[in-house]
Design a protein around this motif. Sequence first.
Motif, mmCIF file in Angstrom:
data_model
loop_
_atom_site.group_PDB
_atom_site.id
_atom_site.type_symbol
_atom_site.label_atom_id
_atom_site.label_comp_id
_atom_site.label_asym_id
_atom_site.label_seq_id
_atom_site.Cartn_x
_atom_site.Cartn_y
_atom_site.Cartn_z
ATOM 1 N N HIS A 190 1.013 -1.120 -0.121
ATOM 2 C CA HIS A 190 0.182 -0.342 -0.319
ATOM 3 C C HIS A 190 0.469 1.322 -0.134
ATOM 4 O O HIS A 190 0.652 2.386 -0.418
ATOM 5 N N GLN A 191 2.489 1.051 0.550
ATOM 6 C CA GLN A 191 3.074 2.005 0.225
ATOM 7 C C GLN A 191 3.438 3.078 -1.052
ATOM 8 O O GLN A 191 3.830 1.831 -2.230
ATOM 9 N N GLY A 192 3.754 3.651 -0.593
ATOM 10 C CA GLY A 192 4.865 4.474 -2.487
ATOM 11 C C GLY A 192 6.093 4.093 -2.683
ATOM 12 O O GLY A 192 6.587 3.052 -1.975
ATOM 13 N N ILE A 193 6.591 4.094 -3.509
ATOM 14 C CA ILE A 193 7.929 3.686 -3.469
ATOM 15 C C ILE A 193 8.917 3.687 -3.515
ATOM 16 O O ILE A 193 10.265 3.232 -2.661
ATOM 17 N N LEU A 194 8.998 5.616 -2.052
ATOM 18 C CA LEU A 194 9.982 5.218 -0.816
ATOM 19 C C LEU A 194 9.066 4.629 0.616
ATOM 20 O O LEU A 194 9.768 4.660 1.351
ATOM 21 N N ALA A 195 8.286 3.873 0.042
ATOM 22 C CA ALA A 195 7.969 2.720 1.110
ATOM 23 C C ALA A 195 8.004 3.745 2.814
ATOM 24 O O ALA A 195 8.626 3.083 4.045
ATOM 25 N N ARG A 196 7.190 5.033 2.313
ATOM 26 C CA ARG A 196 7.329 5.737 4.098
ATOM 27 C C ARG A 196 5.757 5.405 4.731
ATOM 28 O O ARG A 196 5.361 5.581 4.151
ATOM 29 N N GLN A 197 6.331 5.397 5.847
ATOM 30 C CA GLN A 197 4.851 4.507 6.243
ATOM 31 C C GLN A 197 3.940 6.303 7.740
ATOM 32 O O GLN A 197 5.023 6.659 7.675
ATOM 33 N N SER A 198 2.986 5.959 6.836
ATOM 34 C CA SER A 198 1.931 6.854 7.624
ATOM 35 C C SER A 198 1.681 6.797 8.704
ATOM 36 O O SER A 198 1.949 5.812 9.280
ATOM 37 N N ARG A 199 1.048 8.211 9.428
ATOM 38 C CA ARG A 199 0.265 7.882 10.434
ATOM 39 C C ARG A 199 -0.338 6.773 10.549
ATOM 40 O O ARG A 199 -1.106 5.363 11.391
ATOM 41 N N ALA A 200 -2.075 6.380 9.115
ATOM 42 C CA ALA A 200 -2.436 5.297 8.576
ATOM 43 C C ALA A 200 -2.164 4.385 9.299
ATOM 44 O O ALA A 200 -2.807 3.453 9.728
ATOM 45 N N ASP A 201 -0.834 3.839 8.280
ATOM 46 C CA ASP A 201 -0.110 2.806 8.126
ATOM 47 C C ASP A 201 -0.278 2.293 9.504
ATOM 48 O O ASP A 201 -0.039 1.261 10.248
ATOM 49 N N ARG A 202 0.449 3.130 11.187
ATOM 50 C CA ARG A 202 1.078 2.617 11.943
ATOM 51 C C ARG A 202 -0.551 2.466 12.751
ATOM 52 O O ARG A 202 -0.247 1.416 13.173
ATOM 53 N N ALA A 203 -1.829 3.157 12.420
ATOM 54 C CA ALA A 203 -2.207 2.800 12.949
ATOM 55 C C ALA A 203 -3.098 1.195 12.827
ATOM 56 O O ALA A 203 -3.507 0.323 13.696
ATOM 57 N N ILE A 204 -2.762 1.321 11.159
ATOM 58 C CA ILE A 204 -3.319 -0.231 11.134
ATOM 59 C C ILE A 204 -2.803 -1.453 11.680
ATOM 60 O O ILE A 204 -3.120 -2.524 11.926
ATOM 61 N N VAL A 205 -0.995 -1.221 11.692
ATOM 62 C CA VAL A 205 -0.405 -1.692 12.101
ATOM 63 C C VAL A 205 -0.312 -2.274 13.334
ATOM 64 O O VAL A 205 -0.289 -3.492 14.295
#
Length: 269
Positions: free
Chosen positions: A106-121
Amino acid sequence: MTASVISLRAASFGYGDEEVVHAVDLRIAAGERVALLGPNGCGKSTLVRGLLGLNAHLSGEVSLFGEPLAGLTRRYRLGYVPQRHTLSTSVVATVTEIVATGRLPHQGILARQSRADRAIVAESLELVGLADRARSPVAHLSGGQHRRVLIARALAAQPEVLIMDEPTAGVDAASQGALVDVLVRLADSGVTMLIVTHELSALAPVLSRVVTMEAGRIAFDGDRAAYHQHVLAATGWAEHHHGHSPERARRPVVTGLGAGIPERHPRRK
């Protein structure tokens, strides 16, 4: 009728030109929790790997979420927990770091983790009961906890179907119970599951349907009650009790859902 999320029609899978799974018809609807079982070498893992695109689809029709298998682009819609007892003890990573890799599709080419990513984890770890071990090195966890980490990693991709290969294998009874609690919560939330297993009794509280394979073909497909009757017939129980048939002693015993298994698994606090 509920639409099928997995649909196979006369589908065959194998390795190279060698056919292992032969002309299988199978449909799984959204929200079903299906056990796939059979003896070693019967084609269970080949079928699952075929759905994941990891071996050859040789013939027949296969569609996932209404799309042909070959044209499926968002493969993260299928979550996969592989058949392994534990993560390697040589892995130098925390629980959160391992689970976060599930967000990569679900992440972009730079694989930067968003706040939403952290919440899902964090939500995935909470769901499998490992929120309190989020910062622990995975090398410090038990085998059963490793299994839950792998499930959380799959859930972090937010799949529509979760495929698991022997999720309770190689862990003790207490850890199996914790895993089943996790699967019950997933079932309650509507997650569709296809579970390759040899341990139906442990997973009985989760399952809505049982499919068995023999020699690369579907041998039985039905709900738990029908499978229980199928097992009794296969072991000769009915003949033994009603006709006292000596054939029972010579028939192979089929592992199945034993009598008296409760419909729900008691939740552990």
